[in-house]
Design an enzyme around this catalytic site. Structure first.
Site, mmCIF file in Angstrom:
data_model
loop_
_atom_site.group_PDB
_atom_site.id
_atom_site.type_symbol
_atom_site.label_atom_id
_atom_site.label_comp_id
_atom_site.label_asym_id
_atom_site.label_seq_id
_atom_site.Cartn_x
_atom_site.Cartn_y
_atom_site.Cartn_z
ATOM 1 N N HIS A 99 0.886 -1.357 0.169
ATOM 2 C CA HIS A 99 0.325 0.072 0.056
ATOM 3 C C HIS A 99 0.472 1.090 0.043
ATOM 4 O O HIS A 99 1.427 0.934 0.954
ATOM 5 C CB HIS A 99 -0.623 -0.180 1.474
ATOM 6 C CG HIS A 99 -1.439 -1.384 2.047
ATOM 7 N ND1 HIS A 99 -0.949 -1.814 1.931
ATOM 8 C CD2 HIS A 99 -3.021 -1.157 1.526
ATOM 9 C CE1 HIS A 99 -2.067 -3.189 2.492
ATOM 10 N NE2 HIS A 99 -3.482 -2.493 1.936
ATOM 11 N N ASP A 102 2.266 1.783 3.124
ATOM 12 C CA ASP A 102 3.376 0.944 3.619
ATOM 13 C C ASP A 102 4.939 1.471 4.018
ATOM 14 O O ASP A 102 5.420 0.804 4.749
ATOM 15 C CB ASP A 102 3.870 -0.622 2.933
ATOM 16 C CG ASP A 102 1.437 -1.111 3.728
ATOM 17 O OD1 ASP A 102 1.198 -0.844 4.146
ATOM 18 O OD2 ASP A 102 1.296 -2.037 3.013
ATOM 19 N N GLU A 266 -8.644 -13.526 -1.597
ATOM 20 C CA GLU A 266 -8.570 -13.770 -0.080
ATOM 21 C C GLU A 266 -8.753 -14.823 0.730
ATOM 22 O O GLU A 266 -10.025 -14.965 1.184
ATOM 23 C CB GLU A 266 -7.964 -12.288 0.738
ATOM 24 C CG GLU A 266 -7.335 -12.629 1.972
ATOM 25 C CD GLU A 266 -7.216 -11.354 2.567
ATOM 26 O OE1 GLU A 266 -7.021 -10.758 2.339
ATOM 27 O OE2 GLU A 266 -6.964 -11.661 4.006
ATOM 28 N N HIS A 269 -10.741 -13.315 3.662
ATOM 29 C CA HIS A 269 -12.131 -13.344 3.504
ATOM 30 C C HIS A 269 -13.242 -13.631 3.117
ATOM 31 O O HIS A 269 -14.211 -13.077 3.459
ATOM 32 C CB HIS A 269 -12.202 -11.972 2.678
ATOM 33 C CG HIS A 269 -10.809 -10.639 2.832
ATOM 34 N ND1 HIS A 269 -10.552 -10.041 1.828
ATOM 35 C CD2 HIS A 269 -10.277 -11.110 4.346
ATOM 36 C CE1 HIS A 269 -9.526 -9.106 2.274
ATOM 37 N NE2 HIS A 269 -9.205 -9.633 3.805
ATOM 38 N N ASP A 294 -4.488 -13.531 -2.489
ATOM 39 C CA ASP A 294 -4.655 -13.876 -1.011
ATOM 40 C C ASP A 294 -4.290 -14.354 -0.652
ATOM 41 O O ASP A 294 -5.668 -14.602 0.135
ATOM 42 C CB ASP A 294 -4.887 -11.985 -0.270
ATOM 43 C CG ASP A 294 -4.639 -10.935 -0.914
ATOM 44 O OD1 ASP A 294 -3.153 -11.126 -1.576
ATOM 45 O OD2 ASP A 294 -5.072 -10.000 -0.106
ATOM 46 N N ASP A 307 -5.033 -13.395 9.072
ATOM 47 C CA ASP A 307 -4.292 -13.457 8.701
ATOM 48 C C ASP A 307 -3.162 -14.295 8.779
ATOM 49 O O ASP A 307 -2.014 -13.913 8.780
ATOM 50 C CB ASP A 307 -3.476 -11.608 8.141
ATOM 51 C CG ASP A 307 -4.583 -11.334 7.963
ATOM 52 O OD1 ASP A 307 -5.384 -11.479 6.776
ATOM 53 O OD2 ASP A 307 -4.856 -9.864 7.165
ATOM 54 N N ASP A 337 -0.780 -12.732 2.133
ATOM 55 C CA ASP A 337 -1.136 -11.298 3.088
ATOM 56 C C ASP A 337 -1.420 -11.922 4.157
ATOM 57 O O ASP A 337 -2.495 -12.369 5.196
ATOM 58 C CB ASP A 337 -2.355 -10.986 2.299
ATOM 59 C CG ASP A 337 -3.562 -9.366 3.052
ATOM 60 O OD1 ASP A 337 -2.886 -9.307 3.673
ATOM 61 O OD2 ASP A 337 -4.485 -9.043 2.745
HETATM 62 C C1 XUL Z 1 -7.754 -6.430 4.801
HETATM 63 C C2 XUL Z 1 -6.453 -6.778 3.580
HETATM 64 C C3 XUL Z 1 -5.603 -5.671 2.702
HETATM 65 C C4 XUL Z 1 -5.889 -5.861 1.596
HETATM 66 C C5 XUL Z 1 -5.227 -4.630 0.680
HETATM 67 O O1 XUL Z 1 -8.244 -7.709 4.740
HETATM 68 O O2 XUL Z 1 -6.840 -7.537 3.072
HETATM 69 O O3 XUL Z 1 -4.384 -5.774 2.990
HETATM 70 O O4 XUL Z 1 -4.996 -7.297 1.034
HETATM 71 O O5 XUL Z 1 -5.216 -4.012 0.731
HETATM 72 CO CO CO Z 2 -5.850 -8.752 1.542
#
Ligand code: XUL
Ligand code: CO
Length: 441
Positions: A99, A102, A266, A269, A294, A307, A337
């Site tokens: 990001h 970061d 992800e 998620h 991710d 995560d 991630d």
């Molecule tokens: C948050 C997440 C983020 C995205 C990028 O849950 O996954 O880090 O991957 O903004």
């Molecule tokens: Co992510």
């Protein structure tokens, strides 16, 4: 200076190795369908979890022991870049992701923030000249700063919509400068907490407008990265507009954006949305929208985004099954991630964590290849849906029937026969394939 002086280059040593600093299953040079494992899996390091975050959580302070943390401000940002490229080279990883926030601290205004970014981006670009590690994707952090309290592109405050546009514009320019292969939109605060004060229609329309402007700007500057939406149902926002792939796809279609975006899926998620990781991958794959991944895992006992580094071999196998069926990830990759646990605070743990994740996906890759080669699921599924390959089923599939004809057919049915779904047997076959991956070594 060297930040990881205790660590030597990580090599593949095979399944029997007891060296914690070696790959047991990830052999970057092994080939599949004319590509090396490295080219197929396209692993990436997440800059934020590995170099920026400190292990703090809502209840406690940071725990991570990081040599670069003795610096502050821009010196800290520069030290992190040094550490990051040392880490990528030792791990031999082909990609990284970040990001904007970061890599460089915010200045006292947007102009100063952009100047900070320019300095660090210049430094990253220099490193990239000599390193094999490339930028898988970058994105804009539009969730940490208090200005995003009501959202970014979906904020109730038009000034924030404008501010967010300026940030994404800058991030896209950075992506172009560093050759990013994708650009990610994760809308952590794009959603609502309560409908009692929310104009949902305006917020969603604004998000549509915002993403169209991003598409237009990419064309203007010739930025050819694949745009990716990263769905997440909640956290930090109570309800996120890109809840899951299906919701995100409906949104993209409603706003005529579906030709320009794919999904970055992800694992954690997916489970937060009440789906399996493979469900989200499948949904995206069958609609031609699987862009990138991710790679992480959640804790089924906890209701938030933990995560964790991926080590669940069932999950990596079923994920790799979808990815191979998709013909690989194209421009996408497997970005970790994922963060080391708060108790794993030593710098060496960053290597152990990535090795564990890369080996777990390498096992998943090998098992999934074998499952596909032997047509294990394909045969089960062909057989299960065999009724659609002849007679009335073939008429249904070919569109050669209607309710009247189907009623005539149903009236003539005396006995309807089913076959068993055989789930327990299928799971036991999956276990066999997983165990064989070890036995063969
Ligand atoms: C948050 C997440 C983020 C995205 C990028 O849950 O996954 O880090 O991957 O903004
Ligand atoms: Co992510």
């Amino acid at each position: 200076m060297a930040y990881f002086s205790n660590v030597k280059k990580i090599n593949f040593e095979g399944a029997q190795s007891k060296n914690p600093f070696a790959f047991k299953f990830y052999n970057p040079e092994e080939t599949f369908q004319g590509k090396t494992m490295e080219e197929y899996l396209r692993f990436g390091v997440a800059y934020w979890h590995t170099f920026t975050m400190d292990g703090s959580d809502p209840f406690g302070a940071g725990t991570m022991s990081r040599q670069w943390d003795r610096y502050t401000g821009m010196d800290l940002a520069k030290a992190r870049v040094d550490a990051s490229f040392e880490f990528y080279d030792l791990l031999g990883v082909p990609y990284f992701c970040f990001h904007d926030l970061d890599i460089a601290p915010e200045g006292s205004n947007l102009k100063e923030t952009n100047q900070n970014l320019d300095q660090i981006v210049g430094m990253i670009k220099d490193y990239m000249k000599d390193s094999k590690t490339k930028l898988l994707w970058n994105t804009s952090n539009m969730f940490t700063h208090p200005r995003f309290v009501h959202g970014a592109a979906t904020s109730s405050n038009a000034d924030i919509f404008a501010y967010s546009a300026a940030k994404v514009k800058k991030s896209m320019e950075i992506g172009k400068e560093l050759g990013a292969e994708n650009y990610v939109f994760w809308g952590g605060r794009e959603g609502y907490e309560t409908l009692l004060n929310t104009d949902m229609k305006l917020e969603m329309d604004n998000l549509g407008r915002f993403l169209h402007m991003a598409v237009d700007y990419a064309k203007q500057i010739d930025f050819d990265a694949q745009f990716l939406i990263e769905p997440k149902p909640k956290e930090p926002t109570t309800h996120q507009y890109d809840f899951d792939v299906a919701t995100g796809y409906a949104f993209l279609q409603s706003y005529n954006l579906h030709d320009y975006f794919k999904f970055n899926i992800e694992a954690n998620h997916a489970t937060l949305a009440g789906h399996t990781f493979e469900h989200e991958l499948r949904y995206a794959r069958i609609n031609g929208l699987l862009g990138s991944v991710d790679a992480n895992q959640g804790d089924p006992l906890l209701g938030w985004d933990t995560d964790e580094f991926p080590t669940d071999l069932y999950s990596t196998t079923l994920a790799m099954y979808e990815i191979i069926k998709n013909g690989g990830l194209g421009k996408g990759g497997l970005n970790f991630d994922a963060k080391v646990r708060r108790g794993s605070f030593e710098p060496e743990d960053l290597f152990h964590a990535h090795i564990a994740g890369m080996d777990s996906f390498a096992v998943g890759f090998k098992v999934a290849q074998k499952l596909i080669e032997d047509k294990v699921f394909e045969d089960i599924i062909d057989n299960r849906y065999g009724s659609y390959t002849e007679g009335i089923g073939l008429d249904i599939v070919n569109g050669n029937t209607d309710f009247k004809k189907l009623e005539d057919y149903a009236l003539g049915l005396n006995e309807i026969k089913h076959q068993s779904g055989r789930l327990e047997s299928i799971k036991s076959v999956l276990n066999q394939y997983l165990l064989q991956a070890y036995a063969e070594r």
